[in-house]
Scaffold this active site. Sequence first.
Site, mmCIF file in Angstrom:
data_model
loop_
_atom_site.group_PDB
_atom_site.id
_atom_site.type_symbol
_atom_site.label_atom_id
_atom_site.label_comp_id
_atom_site.label_asym_id
_atom_site.label_seq_id
_atom_site.Cartn_x
_atom_site.Cartn_y
_atom_site.Cartn_z
ATOM 1 C CG ASP A 23 -2.038 -1.005 1.130
ATOM 2 O OD1 ASP A 23 -2.085 -1.743 0.122
ATOM 3 O OD2 ASP A 23 -2.851 -1.090 2.077
ATOM 4 N NE ARG A 48 12.887 -4.209 -16.803
ATOM 5 C CZ ARG A 48 12.525 -5.351 -16.226
ATOM 6 N NH1 ARG A 48 13.350 -5.974 -15.403
ATOM 7 N NH2 ARG A 48 11.364 -5.888 -16.475
ATOM 8 C CG HIS A 93 7.485 -5.753 -13.086
ATOM 9 N ND1 HIS A 93 8.801 -5.590 -13.458
ATOM 10 C CD2 HIS A 93 7.520 -6.643 -12.067
ATOM 11 C CE1 HIS A 93 9.594 -6.339 -12.711
ATOM 12 N NE2 HIS A 93 8.833 -6.987 -11.841
ATOM 13 C CD GLU A 153 11.253 -12.350 -13.627
ATOM 14 O OE1 GLU A 153 10.496 -12.831 -12.767
ATOM 15 O OE2 GLU A 153 12.455 -12.140 -13.409
ATOM 16 C CG ASN A 174 14.611 -10.209 -15.514
ATOM 17 O OD1 ASN A 174 15.212 -9.393 -16.206
ATOM 18 N ND2 ASN A 174 13.442 -9.952 -14.940
ATOM 19 C CE1 TYR A 179 17.380 -11.074 -8.849
ATOM 20 C CE2 TYR A 179 15.961 -11.767 -10.664
ATOM 21 C CZ TYR A 179 16.425 -10.779 -9.814
ATOM 22 O OH TYR A 179 15.948 -9.486 -9.932
ATOM 23 C CD GLU A 232 13.988 -8.101 -12.461
ATOM 24 O OE1 GLU A 232 14.077 -8.929 -11.534
ATOM 25 O OE2 GLU A 232 12.904 -7.705 -12.941
HETATM 26 C C1 NOJ Z 1 12.180 -10.806 -10.636
HETATM 27 C C2 NOJ Z 1 11.023 -9.867 -10.635
HETATM 28 O O1 NOJ Z 1 10.897 -9.283 -11.901
HETATM 29 C C3 NOJ Z 1 11.127 -8.798 -9.558
HETATM 30 O O2 NOJ Z 1 9.894 -8.179 -9.467
HETATM 31 C C4 NOJ Z 1 11.566 -9.420 -8.245
HETATM 32 O O3 NOJ Z 1 11.588 -8.477 -7.217
HETATM 33 C C5 NOJ Z 1 12.928 -10.045 -8.437
HETATM 34 N N1 NOJ Z 1 12.799 -11.104 -9.387
HETATM 35 C C6 NOJ Z 1 13.549 -10.630 -7.158
HETATM 36 O O4 NOJ Z 1 12.810 -11.706 -6.714
#
Ligand code: NOJ
Length: 502
Positions: free
Chosen positions: A82, A107, A152, A197, A337, A339, A406
Amino acid sequence: MRILYIFAIFATFLDLSLGDGDDENVDYQITDKTYPEGFVFGVATASYQIEGGWNEDGKGEQIWDTWIHNNPGIVADGSTGDVASDSYHKYKEDVACMKEVGVQYYRLSISWARILPTGRIDKVNQAGVNYYLNVLKELKANGIEAMVTLYHWDLPTALQDIGGWTNPEIVEVFADFARLSYGLFGDYVQTWVTINEPKQICHGGYANAGYAPGIDSKGVGEYSCARNILLAHARGWHIYDQEFRSKQNGRITIVIDSDWYEPTNYTPEDEQAAETKRQFVFGMYANPVFIGNWPQVMIDRVADRSAKEGFNSSRLPAFSDEEISLIKGTYDFLALNHYTTYMVGAADEPAIGSPSWELDAGGNVYQKDTWEQAAIGWFRVVPWGFGKLLKWIKATYGDLEIVITENGVSDRTGTLEDDHRINYIRSYMSHMLDAMYEDNIKITGYTLWSIIDNFEWTQGFNAKLGIYYINMTDPERPRVAKKSSKYYAKVIETGCLLDSCA
Ligand code: NOJ
């Protein structure tokens, strides 16, 4: 045996898919090479994760507002978006942080419901439009380019009420939103991303009930979501290409996320299981855009399992020839992206009975306990996986230009002494540089997630990924530089990852 031997030699030659990369990387040295002239560095955020102002100035409700308000237990720490990082009021402070770090681009994403409260084109909320114009003007005044994501994850709730991404009507409704946005903001935007994503949107939102709208339609809804997402992206890309590109000179693409999937052992069976998983994760969204149509292995496996389950046709909805051509080629570059990494071993064919994308993909998918764990469950730090993913993409999709849209790491405390984040950034960026120098992979930009701590979806404020700390209990939400912001600033200035760089 002989086949195995030949496979091993072939795989060694390609330096691909060679089982557990841990062992290969024990002695890994951070590269002393530097980023080439013209390489660009940025930071990323998304509307719902930073803005707050969830019902201010005429904004409509979107699925995360609705889902979280209706299910108070759904977010790990009981928080909501919020207010989040309050960027609706503090965007100038965000831009000041970016200026301090020296990034070339930002971005950000547009909240669809902030500019179109019902999601539809007939009612435009001028206050919402003004907010984004102000942000974009502030960026321009500070010499920072804008990379803007249209979607997003925050679908206007009114559109979810008619089925959201599973209703084919969404394709044209998204196209209207895209055209409006290019017209309103395009003079300030150098790069557009249609959708962020799709994997998370479709599997998180329509199958695992892990993300809004929290629907469990495994093996069915998640595929119609994917189909409509790809068609919507393609419409958005063509509209820009045909109606705006020549005036606005921007670029546009879709952001696809992918982990790396490493075979458990160097056997053809494990390699095949890992490759199938890669096709169900990355190929599912990349093949239609970069090659044309769903990956063949998906078409075959889902058709086969659907028939055994008693369906009359495949649960994976086919694209017509026209749709294949509409989607194919709708990119200006590949936006990735990344991780983390998983291991994949061959496994018995999953039992028939409960349709799902995960079971359609098969394989034994897991992470190693020895891999460093970040704040979010799935999130382990595996830098070598990044290099392998990049090589695999080049081997599979050809010599594409890639922008990393990302990459970053979470922790729980938000500590200012975030050496672990510096280590993450340094080692992931080093593997990326290796891919550029040793494998000639055309990577032209890197985007760190994120500039500020923000609302990490169902982790709420439990997972902090910013290079600026925000105390989420302080109504003023001051932005405080973490050590990693200084490190990233130095990388941008020198192009070099090592402390010894001048
Ligand atoms: C990918 C997502 O696009 C983003 O919104 C998220 O915060 C990050 N991963 C980290 O989890």
